[in-house]
Design a protein around this motif. Structure first.
Motif, PDB file in Angstrom:
ATOM      1  N   ARG A  93      11.945  -6.052   4.816  1.00  0.00           N
ATOM      2  CA  ARG A  93      10.865  -6.537   3.951  1.00  0.00           C
ATOM      3  C   ARG A  93       9.512  -5.980   4.397  1.00  0.00           C
ATOM      4  O   ARG A  93       8.686  -5.569   3.582  1.00  0.00           O
ATOM      5  N   PHE A  94       9.260  -5.983   5.711  1.00  0.00           N
ATOM      6  CA  PHE A  94       7.994  -5.462   6.216  1.00  0.00           C
ATOM      7  C   PHE A  94       7.841  -3.983   5.875  1.00  0.00           C
ATOM      8  O   PHE A  94       6.763  -3.520   5.499  1.00  0.00           O
ATOM      9  N   ALA A  95       8.934  -3.236   6.015  1.00  0.00           N
ATOM     10  CA  ALA A  95       8.874  -1.804   5.751  1.00  0.00           C
ATOM     11  C   ALA A  95       8.754  -1.503   4.268  1.00  0.00           C
ATOM     12  O   ALA A  95       8.209  -0.468   3.876  1.00  0.00           O
ATOM     13  N   ALA A  96       9.251  -2.417   3.420  1.00  0.00           N
ATOM     14  CA  ALA A  96       9.314  -2.151   1.979  1.00  0.00           C
ATOM     15  C   ALA A  96       8.076  -2.594   1.219  1.00  0.00           C
ATOM     16  O   ALA A  96       7.860  -2.160   0.086  1.00  0.00           O
ATOM     17  N   PRO A 100      -1.608  -4.615  -1.916  1.00  0.00           N
ATOM     18  CA  PRO A 100      -1.914  -5.344  -0.677  1.00  0.00           C
ATOM     19  C   PRO A 100      -0.654  -5.979  -0.079  1.00  0.00           C
ATOM     20  O   PRO A 100       0.275  -6.321  -0.804  1.00  0.00           O
ATOM     21  N   ARG A 101      -0.649  -6.155   1.210  1.00  0.00           N
ATOM     22  CA  ARG A 101       0.520  -6.670   1.891  1.00  0.00           C
ATOM     23  C   ARG A 101       0.773  -8.139   1.541  1.00  0.00           C
ATOM     24  O   ARG A 101      -0.153  -8.943   1.484  1.00  0.00           O
ATOM     25  N   VAL A 102       2.030  -8.463   1.320  1.00  0.00           N
ATOM     26  CA  VAL A 102       2.412  -9.840   1.021  1.00  0.00           C
ATOM     27  C   VAL A 102       2.506 -10.652   2.301  1.00  0.00           C
ATOM     28  O   VAL A 102       2.102 -11.806   2.360  1.00  0.00           O
ATOM     29  N   TYR A 103       3.037 -10.037   3.340  1.00  0.00           N
ATOM     30  CA  TYR A 103       3.224 -10.727   4.621  1.00  0.00           C
ATOM     31  C   TYR A 103       2.264 -10.135   5.655  1.00  0.00           C
ATOM     32  O   TYR A 103       2.294  -8.939   5.925  1.00  0.00           O
ATOM     33  N   LYS A 104       1.422 -10.989   6.220  1.00  0.00           N
ATOM     34  CA  LYS A 104       0.449 -10.533   7.207  1.00  0.00           C
ATOM     35  C   LYS A 104       1.038 -10.492   8.609  1.00  0.00           C
ATOM     36  O   LYS A 104       0.747  -9.602   9.397  1.00  0.00           O
ATOM     37  N   THR A 105       1.859 -11.493   8.935  1.00  0.00           N
ATOM     38  CA  THR A 105       2.458 -11.591  10.258  1.00  0.00           C
ATOM     39  C   THR A 105       3.924 -11.971  10.118  1.00  0.00           C
ATOM     40  O   THR A 105       4.395 -12.327   9.026  1.00  0.00           O
ATOM     41  N   LEU A 106       4.640 -11.936  11.224  1.00  0.00           N
ATOM     42  CA  LEU A 106       6.045 -12.318  11.221  1.00  0.00           C
ATOM     43  C   LEU A 106       6.209 -13.785  10.839  1.00  0.00           C
ATOM     44  O   LEU A 106       7.072 -14.144  10.034  1.00  0.00           O
ATOM     45  N   GLN A 107       5.368 -14.631  11.406  1.00  0.00           N
ATOM     46  CA  GLN A 107       5.433 -16.061  11.087  1.00  0.00           C
ATOM     47  C   GLN A 107       5.153 -16.304   9.610  1.00  0.00           C
ATOM     48  O   GLN A 107       5.824 -17.112   8.962  1.00  0.00           O
ATOM     49  N   ASP A 108       4.178 -15.597   9.072  1.00  0.00           N
ATOM     50  CA  ASP A 108       3.840 -15.726   7.660  1.00  0.00           C
ATOM     51  C   ASP A 108       5.016 -15.298   6.786  1.00  0.00           C
ATOM     52  O   ASP A 108       5.309 -15.924   5.769  1.00  0.00           O
ATOM     53  N   ALA A 109       5.707 -14.236   7.197  1.00  0.00           N
ATOM     54  CA  ALA A 109       6.855 -13.760   6.431  1.00  0.00           C
ATOM     55  C   ALA A 109       7.976 -14.795   6.424  1.00  0.00           C
ATOM     56  O   ALA A 109       8.564 -15.079   5.377  1.00  0.00           O
ATOM     57  N   LYS A 190      20.215  -2.239   1.936  1.00  0.00           N
ATOM     58  CA  LYS A 190      18.751  -2.234   1.949  1.00  0.00           C
ATOM     59  C   LYS A 190      18.182  -2.534   0.567  1.00  0.00           C
ATOM     60  O   LYS A 190      17.168  -3.223   0.442  1.00  0.00           O
ATOM     61  N   ARG A 191      18.827  -2.029  -0.484  1.00  0.00           N
ATOM     62  CA  ARG A 191      18.319  -2.305  -1.833  1.00  0.00           C
ATOM     63  C   ARG A 191      18.492  -3.771  -2.202  1.00  0.00           C
ATOM     64  O   ARG A 191      17.645  -4.328  -2.904  1.00  0.00           O
ATOM     65  N   LEU A 192      19.559  -4.385  -1.740  1.00  0.00           N
ATOM     66  CA  LEU A 192      19.758  -5.806  -2.023  1.00  0.00           C
ATOM     67  C   LEU A 192      18.817  -6.678  -1.200  1.00  0.00           C
ATOM     68  O   LEU A 192      18.394  -7.748  -1.653  1.00  0.00           O
ATOM     69  N   GLN A 193      18.477  -6.229   0.004  1.00  0.00           N
ATOM     70  CA  GLN A 193      17.601  -7.021   0.870  1.00  0.00           C
ATOM     71  C   GLN A 193      16.193  -7.156   0.307  1.00  0.00           C
ATOM     72  O   GLN A 193      15.498  -8.135   0.600  1.00  0.00           O
ATOM     73  N   VAL A 194      15.756  -6.195  -0.478  1.00  0.00           N
ATOM     74  CA  VAL A 194      14.408  -6.270  -1.048  1.00  0.00           C
ATOM     75  C   VAL A 194      14.432  -6.886  -2.446  1.00  0.00           C
ATOM     76  O   VAL A 194      13.408  -6.903  -3.133  1.00  0.00           O
ATOM     77  N   GLY A 195      15.600  -7.390  -2.869  1.00  0.00           N
ATOM     78  CA  GLY A 195      15.679  -8.068  -4.158  1.00  0.00           C
ATOM     79  C   GLY A 195      14.842  -9.335  -4.152  1.00  0.00           C
ATOM     80  O   GLY A 195      14.780 -10.058  -3.165  1.00  0.00           O
ATOM     81  N   GLY A 196      14.166  -9.624  -5.273  1.00  0.00           N
ATOM     82  CA  GLY A 196      13.273 -10.770  -5.333  1.00  0.00           C
ATOM     83  C   GLY A 196      11.912 -10.468  -4.734  1.00  0.00           C
ATOM     84  O   GLY A 196      11.077 -11.354  -4.546  1.00  0.00           O
ATOM     85  N   PHE A 197      11.688  -9.217  -4.423  1.00  0.00           N
ATOM     86  CA  PHE A 197      10.493  -8.774  -3.711  1.00  0.00           C
ATOM     87  C   PHE A 197       9.771  -7.715  -4.536  1.00  0.00           C
ATOM     88  O   PHE A 197       8.991  -6.927  -4.027  1.00  0.00           O
ATOM     89  N   ASP A 199       7.403  -7.670  -6.857  1.00  0.00           N
ATOM     90  CA  ASP A 199       5.943  -7.641  -7.026  1.00  0.00           C
ATOM     91  C   ASP A 199       5.257  -6.883  -5.896  1.00  0.00           C
ATOM     92  O   ASP A 199       4.251  -6.187  -6.111  1.00  0.00           O
ATOM     93  N   ALA A 200       5.786  -7.041  -4.688  1.00  0.00           N
ATOM     94  CA  ALA A 200       5.165  -6.384  -3.538  1.00  0.00           C
ATOM     95  C   ALA A 200       5.429  -4.887  -3.522  1.00  0.00           C
ATOM     96  O   ALA A 200       4.797  -4.142  -2.773  1.00  0.00           O
ATOM     97  N   ARG A 201       6.360  -4.425  -4.364  1.00  0.00           N
ATOM     98  CA  ARG A 201       6.711  -3.011  -4.397  1.00  0.00           C
ATOM     99  C   ARG A 201       6.246  -2.329  -5.675  1.00  0.00           C
ATOM    100  O   ARG A 201       6.617  -1.182  -5.950  1.00  0.00           O
ATOM    101  N   ALA A 202       5.438  -3.020  -6.453  1.00  0.00           N
ATOM    102  CA  ALA A 202       4.999  -2.479  -7.747  1.00  0.00           C
ATOM    103  C   ALA A 202       4.240  -1.167  -7.598  1.00  0.00           C
ATOM    104  O   ALA A 202       4.301  -0.287  -8.464  1.00  0.00           O
ATOM    105  N   ALA A 203       3.528  -1.011  -6.471  1.00  0.00           N
ATOM    106  CA  ALA A 203       2.736   0.204  -6.264  1.00  0.00           C
ATOM    107  C   ALA A 203       3.602   1.437  -6.059  1.00  0.00           C
ATOM    108  O   ALA A 203       3.111   2.567  -6.133  1.00  0.00           O
ATOM    109  N   PHE A 204       4.888   1.249  -5.791  1.00  0.00           N
ATOM    110  CA  PHE A 204       5.774   2.382  -5.537  1.00  0.00           C
ATOM    111  C   PHE A 204       6.326   2.997  -6.817  1.00  0.00           C
ATOM    112  O   PHE A 204       7.056   3.979  -6.781  1.00  0.00           O
ATOM    113  N   GLY A 205       5.979   2.417  -7.969  1.00  0.00           N
ATOM    114  CA  GLY A 205       6.487   2.939  -9.238  1.00  0.00           C
ATOM    115  C   GLY A 205       7.631   2.093  -9.745  1.00  0.00           C
ATOM    116  O   GLY A 205       7.565   0.866  -9.722  1.00  0.00           O
TER     117      GLY A 205
END
Length: 266
Positions: A93-96, A100-109, A190-197, A199-205
Motif C-alpha cells: 500500500r505504501f509503495a502503491a 497526495p499521500r493517503v497514509y502519512k505514517t505506519l500507524q496512520d496506515a 500485488k494487484r489484489l492487495q491494492v484493491g479498494g485503494f 482513489d490513492a492511485r488515481a494519479a497513475f492513470g
C-alpha cells in the motif's frame, strides 16, 4: 547445507544456531534489499530445518530428496507468510499510493485501513500469495540443492572455486528459476492487495478493480494478453537473484562459522 542433512555429521548445528544463521543471513541480505522480510526469513529457515528433519525420520528423505525439499520449503514459507502477510500488505500500500499521500505514517496506515476496510484488509491477496509462495519457496530450496549437485558434477574437485562462491551462484540460480515460474501469481497478489485503494492511485492513470483472483486473471488476460502476466519480471529477476543468492550465501557461511567455533571450543 540448508535443511536437515543426516550425512553432515561434521556440521551438526543446533536448532538455535540454525535459527540464528537464518535470521542473520536474512538480516544482512534484507538490510540491503528489503528490511521488512527479516521476520519471514527467520521463520522460514527454522521451519525448513524442522520439517526436513521430520521427513528424514520418516525414512523418505534420501529416496525423494528433491520432493522433500520442495514440500518442506513450501510449507515453511507458507507458515512464515501467514505471520508477516499484514506487513506485506502495508508495504504494498505504501509503495502503491500516489500524491497526495493517503497514509502519512505506519500507524496512520494501520488505523485508517482498519477503520475503512475492516480487519480482513490486512489479509488481502492471501490466497494467491499462499498459492504462489508454496512452489516459489519449494523450488528455491529444491533447485538450490540440485544446482549444487550439478555444480559439483560440472566442476571437478581439483578445479572448484570456493564453497562460498558455489553457494552464491546456486542460490542466485534457484532464485531466478523459482521467480520466473511463479511470477504471475506474485503479480496477481500485488494487484489484489491494492484493491479498494483506487482513489490513492488515481494519479497513475487507469486504475483497475478486481473481484477476486479468478477475475484478476481473466481481466489481465483479456486486457493485457499473456505478456501481462509477466509485467515487471526483469527487475524482479534481478532482485530474486541477488536476494536468494545472498540469503543462501550468508546462511551457509554462518552455519560454517558456528561449526568452526564448536571445534575451537572442543
Amino acid at each position: 547445507m540448508v535443511g536437515y542433512d543426516p550425512k553432515a555429521d561434521d556440521r551438526n548445528n543446533s536448532k538455535f544456531e540454525v535459527a540464528v544463521a537464518g535470521s542473520v543471513s536474512g538480516l544482512v541480505t534484507r538490510v540491503l534489499i528489503s528490511p521488512l522480510d527479516v521476520i519471514k526469513i527467520r521463520f522460514q529457515f527454522l521451519s525448513f530445518q524442522l520439517l526436513t528433519e521430520l521427513v528424514h525420520r520418516a525414512n523418505v528423505y534420501d529416496t525423494h530428496e528433491f520432493s522433500a525439499h520442495f514440500v518442506c520449503g513450501g510449507l515453511a514459507a507458507c507458515a512464515a507468510t501467514l505471520t508477516v502477510h499484514p506487513v506485506d500488505v502495508l508495504r504494498t500500500r505504501f509503495a502503491a499510493q500516489g500524491e497526495p499521500r493517503v497514509y502519512k505514517t505506519l500507524q496512520d496506515a494501520v488505523v485508517t485501513m482498519y477503520r475503512t476496510e475492516g480487519p480482513l484488509v490486512f489479509y488481502k491477496g492471501l490466497a494467491p500469495t499462499l498459492i504462489a509462495i508454496f512452489p516459489y519457496a519449494g523450488l528455491q530450496f529444491s533447485c538450490y540443492k540440485s544446482l549444487k549437485h550439478a555444480y559439483d558434477w560440472a566442476i571437478p574437485a581439483d578445479g572448484k572455486q570456493t564453497e562460498n562462491l558455489k553457494n552464491l551462484l546456486c542460490g542466485s540460480g534457484a532464485g531466478i528459476i523459482s521467480k520466473t515460474l511463479t511470477y504471475p501469481l506474485d503479480l496477481f497478489k500485488k494487484r489484489l492487495q491494492v484493491g479498494g485503494f483506487e482513489d490513492a492511485r488515481a494519479a497513475f492513470g487507469q486504475v483497475r478493480s478486481y473481484g477476486g483472483l479468478l477475475d484478476c486473471i481473466k481481466q489481465v488476460l483479456q486486457e493485457e494478453g499473456g505478456r501481462g502476466f509477466f509485467k515487471g519480471l526483469s527487475p524482479s529477476l534481478l532482485k530474486a537473484a541477488v536476494s536468494t543468492g545472498f540469503v543462501f550465501f550468508w546462511y551457509e557461511l554462518f552455519c560454517n562459522l558456528f561449526h568452526c567455533m564448536k571445534k575451537a571450543d572442543s
